[in-house]
Structures are given as C-alpha cells and as structure tokens.
Design a protein around this motif. Structure first.
Motif, PDB file in Angstrom:
ATOM      1  N   SER A 164       0.259  -0.837  -5.258  1.00 39.27           N
ATOM      2  CA  SER A 164       1.116  -0.090  -4.430  1.00 39.27           C
ATOM      3  C   SER A 164       0.480   1.395  -4.124  1.00 39.27           C
ATOM      4  O   SER A 164       0.775   2.030  -3.301  1.00 39.27           O
ATOM      5  N   LEU A 165      -0.558   1.727  -4.921  1.00 38.79           N
ATOM      6  CA  LEU A 165      -1.090   2.943  -5.194  1.00 38.79           C
ATOM      7  C   LEU A 165      -0.311   4.266  -5.415  1.00 38.79           C
ATOM      8  O   LEU A 165      -0.596   5.418  -5.254  1.00 38.79           O
ATOM      9  N   LYS A 166       0.883   3.697  -5.834  1.00 41.69           N
ATOM     10  CA  LYS A 166       1.969   4.639  -6.101  1.00 41.69           C
ATOM     11  C   LYS A 166       1.804   5.166  -7.762  1.00 41.69           C
ATOM     12  O   LYS A 166       2.361   6.246  -8.020  1.00 41.69           O
ATOM     13  N   THR A 167       1.245   4.331  -8.388  1.00 41.92           N
ATOM     14  CA  THR A 167       1.047   4.887  -9.743  1.00 41.92           C
ATOM     15  C   THR A 167      -0.238   5.045 -10.414  1.00 41.92           C
ATOM     16  O   THR A 167      -1.301   4.359 -10.116  1.00 41.92           O
ATOM     17  N   HIS A 168      -0.490   6.166 -11.067  1.00 42.17           N
ATOM     18  CA  HIS A 168      -1.362   6.400 -11.627  1.00 42.17           C
ATOM     19  C   HIS A 168      -2.300   5.267 -12.670  1.00 42.17           C
ATOM     20  O   HIS A 168      -1.569   4.981 -13.739  1.00 42.17           O
ATOM     21  N   GLN A 203      -0.809   8.838  -3.406  1.00 37.27           N
ATOM     22  CA  GLN A 203      -1.395   7.520  -3.237  1.00 37.27           C
ATOM     23  C   GLN A 203      -2.921   7.861  -2.766  1.00 37.27           C
ATOM     24  O   GLN A 203      -3.765   7.127  -3.386  1.00 37.27           O
ATOM     25  N   GLU A 204      -3.006   8.896  -2.302  1.00 38.57           N
ATOM     26  CA  GLU A 204      -4.670   9.273  -1.812  1.00 38.57           C
ATOM     27  C   GLU A 204      -5.187   9.480  -3.057  1.00 38.57           C
ATOM     28  O   GLU A 204      -6.349   9.193  -3.300  1.00 38.57           O
ATOM     29  N   ASN A 205      -4.756  10.182  -3.941  1.00 41.52           N
ATOM     30  CA  ASN A 205      -5.376  10.460  -5.311  1.00 41.52           C
ATOM     31  C   ASN A 205      -5.530   9.358  -6.115  1.00 41.52           C
ATOM     32  O   ASN A 205      -6.735   9.198  -6.682  1.00 41.52           O
ATOM     33  N   ASN A 206      -4.551   8.491  -6.113  1.00 41.90           N
ATOM     34  CA  ASN A 206      -4.749   7.365  -6.910  1.00 41.90           C
ATOM     35  C   ASN A 206      -5.789   6.375  -6.542  1.00 41.90           C
ATOM     36  O   ASN A 206      -6.411   5.689  -7.148  1.00 41.90           O
ATOM     37  N   LEU A 210      -9.369   4.882  -8.264  1.00 41.20           N
ATOM     38  CA  LEU A 210      -9.849   3.833  -8.110  1.00 41.20           C
ATOM     39  C   LEU A 210     -11.536   3.617  -7.683  1.00 41.20           C
ATOM     40  O   LEU A 210     -11.947   2.882  -8.407  1.00 41.20           O
ATOM     41  N   GLU A 211     -11.684   4.218  -6.580  1.00 41.95           N
ATOM     42  CA  GLU A 211     -12.963   4.461  -5.922  1.00 41.95           C
ATOM     43  C   GLU A 211     -14.041   5.070  -7.297  1.00 41.95           C
ATOM     44  O   GLU A 211     -15.076   4.516  -7.327  1.00 41.95           O
ATOM     45  N   GLU A 212     -13.556   5.896  -8.038  1.00 38.51           N
ATOM     46  CA  GLU A 212     -14.431   6.459  -9.130  1.00 38.51           C
ATOM     47  C   GLU A 212     -14.454   5.325 -10.304  1.00 38.51           C
ATOM     48  O   GLU A 212     -15.513   5.159 -10.790  1.00 38.51           O
TER      49      GLU A 212
END
Length: 283
Positions: A164-168, A203-206, A210-212
């Motif tokens: 969901s990209l909502k959770t760190h 979400q952008e931060n999460n 993931l990209e890292e």
C-alpha cells in the motif's frame, strides 16, 4: 554458515512437494533441513492430566508411526542425487503442529519454514489448509514459505511484492526477500493498488525507502487503479506468470485481509504460486 530450514510434514504428497521445493531452492547453499512430524492422540487435550506419556501403549504406537514416516522420507531423499551441501535432521514430537514449530524455531534457531499449503485431508475446495494459515498468522519470528501442491520447482525469476506504500518498512523485514532475489537473480515487482491519482508525501517517502533497499537488484513499481486488491493481485500474477508472491504480515492489515480464513478458498492464484510471508518486526 549453514542455513537452518524447517520442513513440517504430515507425510502427504503436498508436504513432500514442499520438501523438494525447499531442497531445490537452496541446492547451492549449505543447509540443515529439519524435517518435523508431530503426533498426538485424538481425544486428548495436550494440557490435560490425561496426556499419554512415553512408555504408554498409545504414545508408543503413535511415536512408532511418526518415526517410520520420517525414515521413509529420509530414504526417499537418499534416492535423490546426493548434495554435500545438505544435511537432514528428522524430528518427531508429541505436540500440536503450531507449538512444535514454535519450539523448533526457538531451539534450533530456524531461519525459514517451508511447508505445503494443504495437509493430508487435501480438500478440493480449500486452497490453503487451516494449519498453513495458522502457522502464517501465528509464527511471527520466522518467514514462512507456502508451496501449493501443483507447483513444481522453477527458479523464482519474478517475485511480486504487493504494498500500500502507507507503512514504513524496515530493511531487515525484507532481508529474506532480498536474499532470495540476489541468490536467484530475481526481479522484484512492487504492486500498488489504489483509487487515488497521486501518492501522499508519506507514500512517496516509503517508496523511496524501498528503492534504497532494492538498490542493486532488478525491481520496478506498478500501479493498478480502481480494482479490489484480490483481483488486482490475481490478474497481475497470472498475466505476468510471476513465480512467487511475498507479503509482510502485519496484524490486522494487508496480509491478514488477503489470507483470512473466509477468503482463502477464493484465491485461485494461490494454487499455482508459492507465497512467502515475512513479518513486521514491530508486532
């Protein structure tokens, strides 16, 4: 350092298939495979005063059956091409499956559980048996890889990771996914299902995290709009012929909603694709 893999078995064809899958998945790595069979006496509660003990007839009969079944598995493994990287350790335990798995994970420092999706009952209308769902839900300190009965091993070249990209997400929660992807040169496809046009700043931060985490791996992000998660995941996996699905099992959130008992029988794609349950280390 040897990997320690737990392989629960009830001597069904599905559990044997899961054993073969695990052996192939880690064929080039040093592993200790712990093959676990549990037995208990129907009608006895394990916490009651009536539990049969070693030396009693019912206990010894059940123990003998368990030991013989494990011996047959070792015999079948001995007929396969010998792999000097692998060692097999049978475990027979009077216990419930869940408690025996908990004990073994703790005592043997198990890193991964690989099991079949169905047991000996093999009901045709149930994709995931109750024991498999229970282990995925309750064993929260060890990844669980569930292998459907119809799956023959092939290297997992594409792994779908719904988010969901909502959770760190912490990096160490993804260690096993990253390890499998590196070892098999797999691509990771992050699937985001939404009814919104844009990602929130969170979400952008999460996504950036993931990209890292996936740096150095082959990965990509995919978005499907205005479709329910179950259908989206099914269509995505089937259309791409993906080889594995992975979830982070967060209590009361995404994974729980997908694999909750009432929904399991409706998830047809699970009959074809192994599912890796990772765990939220904050639970």
């Amino acid at each position: 350092m040897k990997k320690k893999i737990l392989l629960p078995t009830d001597f069904s064809m599905n559990s044997w298939n899961a054993i073969k899958y695990a052996i192939e998945l880690y064929k080039n790595q040093q592993c200790e495979f712990y093959i676990l069979n549990t037995f208990n006496a129907t009608g006895y509660a394990l916490d009651s005063m009536m539990v049969p003990e070693p030396g009693e007839r019912i206990y010894e009969e059940l123990k003998e059956k368990s030991d013989k079944g494990l011996a047959k598995i070792l015999e079948r493994l001995g007929m396969r091409e010998e792999n000097p990287n692998h060692e097999y350790i049978p475990i027979s335990q009077f216990n419930t499956l869940l408690e025996a798995i908990r004990d073994t994970v703790e005592m043997k420092d198990i890193e991964m559980i690989v099991m079949g999706t169905q047991g000996a009952t093999n009901a045709s209308n149930v994709i995931y048996g109750s024991n498999t769902v229970l282990v995925m839900e309750k064993i929260r300190n060890c990844p669980v890889l569930a292998i459907p009965k119809e799956v023959s091993f092939k290297e997992p070249k594409e792994i779908v990771f719904p988010s969901s990209l909502k959770t760190h997400v912490k990096r160490r929660e993804l260690d096993f996914l990253i390890d499998i992807a590196k070892y098999n040169n797999s691509s990771i496809r992050v699937l985001h299902v939404t009814d919104k046009e844009k990602l929130t700043p969170e979400q952008e931060n999460n996504k950036q995290l993931l990209e890292e985490y996936f740096d150095g791996l082959e990965y990509s992000f995919h978005t499907l709009h205005n479709i329910d998660i179950k259908s989206a995941l099914s269509c995505f996996v089937e259309s791409r012929q993906s080889d594995m699905i992975t979830f982070i099992n967060k209590k009361h959130t995404f994974f729980g909603s997908i694999l909750s008992r009432p929904m399991v029988k409706d998830l047809g794609y699970h009959s074809k694709v192994p599912v890796l349950a990772l765990h939220d280390l904050r639970n």
